[in-house]
Design a protein around this motif. Structure first.
Motif, mmCIF file in Angstrom:
data_model
loop_
_atom_site.group_PDB
_atom_site.id
_atom_site.type_symbol
_atom_site.label_atom_id
_atom_site.label_comp_id
_atom_site.label_asym_id
_atom_site.label_seq_id
_atom_site.Cartn_x
_atom_site.Cartn_y
_atom_site.Cartn_z
ATOM 1 N N GLY A 16 0.737 -1.130 -0.089
ATOM 2 C CA GLY A 16 -0.003 0.019 -0.108
ATOM 3 C C GLY A 16 0.798 1.144 -0.134
ATOM 4 N N SER A 17 0.241 2.275 0.306
ATOM 5 C CA SER A 17 0.514 3.742 0.051
ATOM 6 C C SER A 17 0.366 4.602 1.140
ATOM 7 N N LEU A 18 1.221 5.569 1.414
ATOM 8 C CA LEU A 18 0.729 6.684 2.322
ATOM 9 C C LEU A 18 1.569 7.862 1.975
ATOM 10 N N ARG A 19 0.971 8.922 2.258
ATOM 11 C CA ARG A 19 1.603 10.301 2.056
ATOM 12 C C ARG A 19 1.834 10.783 3.295
ATOM 13 N N LEU A 20 3.037 11.107 3.772
ATOM 14 C CA LEU A 20 3.389 11.996 5.005
ATOM 15 C C LEU A 20 3.486 13.666 4.712
ATOM 16 N N SER A 21 2.878 14.104 5.565
ATOM 17 C CA SER A 21 3.178 15.770 5.364
ATOM 18 C C SER A 21 4.077 16.559 6.459
ATOM 19 N N CYS A 22 4.800 17.154 6.318
ATOM 20 C CA CYS A 22 5.762 17.932 7.188
ATOM 21 C C CYS A 22 5.462 19.509 7.118
ATOM 22 N N ALA A 23 4.515 20.123 8.045
ATOM 23 C CA ALA A 23 4.337 21.565 7.965
ATOM 24 C C ALA A 23 5.242 22.473 8.793
ATOM 25 N N ALA A 24 6.157 23.229 8.167
ATOM 26 C CA ALA A 24 7.063 24.161 8.849
ATOM 27 C C ALA A 24 6.597 25.278 9.172
ATOM 28 N N SER A 25 7.019 26.056 10.234
ATOM 29 C CA SER A 25 6.817 27.443 10.555
ATOM 30 C C SER A 25 7.904 28.002 11.195
ATOM 31 N N GLY A 26 8.189 29.263 11.333
ATOM 32 C CA GLY A 26 9.202 29.951 11.973
ATOM 33 C C GLY A 26 10.286 30.383 11.081
ATOM 34 N N TYR A 27 11.477 30.624 11.632
ATOM 35 C CA TYR A 27 12.571 30.987 10.847
ATOM 36 C C TYR A 27 12.973 29.834 9.641
ATOM 37 N N THR A 28 12.753 30.184 8.526
ATOM 38 C CA THR A 28 12.784 29.323 7.288
ATOM 39 C C THR A 28 14.243 29.038 6.916
ATOM 40 N N GLY A 29 15.274 29.965 7.354
ATOM 41 C CA GLY A 29 16.618 29.845 6.873
ATOM 42 C C GLY A 29 17.172 28.399 7.437
ATOM 43 N N SER A 30 16.489 27.823 8.407
ATOM 44 C CA SER A 30 17.158 26.728 9.177
ATOM 45 C C SER A 30 16.470 25.662 8.340
ATOM 46 N N ARG A 31 15.570 25.800 7.670
ATOM 47 C CA ARG A 31 15.037 24.636 7.015
ATOM 48 C C ARG A 31 15.267 24.374 5.630
ATOM 49 N N ASP A 32 16.466 25.049 5.014
ATOM 50 C CA ASP A 32 16.736 24.786 3.838
ATOM 51 C C ASP A 32 17.192 23.533 3.570
ATOM 52 N N CYS A 33 17.368 22.780 4.596
ATOM 53 C CA CYS A 33 17.531 21.096 4.307
ATOM 54 C C CYS A 33 16.610 20.492 5.198
ATOM 55 N N VAL A 34 15.599 19.612 4.679
ATOM 56 C CA VAL A 34 14.651 18.944 5.280
ATOM 57 C C VAL A 34 14.737 17.513 4.900
ATOM 58 N N GLY A 35 14.605 17.018 6.157
ATOM 59 C CA GLY A 35 14.651 15.469 6.159
ATOM 60 C C GLY A 35 13.844 14.509 6.630
ATOM 61 N N TRP A 36 13.437 13.437 6.265
ATOM 62 C CA TRP A 36 12.816 12.129 7.111
ATOM 63 C C TRP A 36 13.761 11.340 7.634
ATOM 64 N N PHE A 37 13.201 11.075 8.906
ATOM 65 C CA PHE A 37 14.088 9.906 9.744
ATOM 66 C C PHE A 37 12.844 9.026 10.233
ATOM 67 N N ARG A 38 13.162 7.740 10.418
ATOM 68 C CA ARG A 38 12.449 6.865 11.123
ATOM 69 C C ARG A 38 13.150 6.011 12.159
ATOM 70 N N GLN A 39 12.314 5.739 13.014
ATOM 71 C CA GLN A 39 12.786 4.843 14.303
ATOM 72 C C GLN A 39 11.850 3.794 14.782
ATOM 73 N N VAL A 40 12.542 2.818 14.988
ATOM 74 C CA VAL A 40 11.818 1.764 15.848
ATOM 75 C C VAL A 40 12.208 1.527 17.247
ATOM 76 N N PRO A 41 11.443 0.835 18.036
ATOM 77 C CA PRO A 41 11.977 0.704 19.289
ATOM 78 C C PRO A 41 13.125 0.108 19.565
ATOM 79 N N GLY A 42 14.524 0.507 20.192
ATOM 80 C CA GLY A 42 15.476 -0.308 20.468
ATOM 81 C C GLY A 42 16.355 -0.237 19.193
ATOM 82 N N LYS A 43 15.962 0.672 18.267
ATOM 83 C CA LYS A 43 16.950 0.925 17.381
ATOM 84 C C LYS A 43 17.396 2.415 17.193
ATOM 85 N N GLU A 44 18.485 2.827 16.238
ATOM 86 C CA GLU A 44 18.749 4.106 16.234
ATOM 87 C C GLU A 44 17.676 4.853 15.110
ATOM 88 N N ARG A 45 18.030 6.113 15.088
ATOM 89 C CA ARG A 45 16.893 6.903 14.068
ATOM 90 C C ARG A 45 17.844 6.816 12.797
#
Length: 125
Positions: A16-45
């Motif tokens: 199947g499929s899903l679409r995740l969204s990330c809405a950003a607000s605030g100082y945008t200069g620091s969001r010039d690089c945006v990424g996605w990470f994932r984590q499961v319990p007991g493991k590193e991000r």
């Protein structure tokens, strides 16, 4: 202060499929690089993908290449992660993160400064 709010997680069956969204607000200069990470319990991000919002250049982890796609809507300050052909091993808490384009790397969560609260993705077999 940059704020990131994720949405779009849920439960789907394998393939199947899903679409995740990330809405950003605030100082945008620091969001010039945006990424996605994932984590499961007991493991590193784990880094999934990133985008340089200035030129749209993207980078994906090998595990999601060809299945996940980043896109952005600059008018809405929103980043999207389209996830297709989902697998049970994609199950995780997914985080949106923002940081300096000079340092950001999906190989290291420490290179990102701002984080959202996460959205859960569960893929059943």
């Amino acid at each position: 202060q940059v704020q990131l709010v994720e949405s779009g997680g849920g439960s789907v069956q394998a393939g199947g499929s899903l679409r995740l969204s990330c809405a950003a607000s605030g100082y945008t200069g620091s969001r010039d690089c945006v990424g996605w990470f994932r984590q499961v319990p007991g493991k590193e991000r784990e880094g999934v993908a990133k985008i340089f919002t200035g030129n749209g250049a993207t980078n994906y982890a090998d595990s999601v290449k060809g299945r996940f796609t980043l896109s952005q809507d600059n008018a809405k300050n929103t980043l999207y992660l389209q996830m297709n052909s989902l697998r049970p091993e994609d199950t995780a808490l997914y985080y949106c993160a923002a940081g300096s384009p000079v340092y950001c790397s999906i190989a290291s969560a420490q290179t990102f400064t701002y984080w959202g609260q996460g959205t859960q993705v569960t893929v059943s077999s």
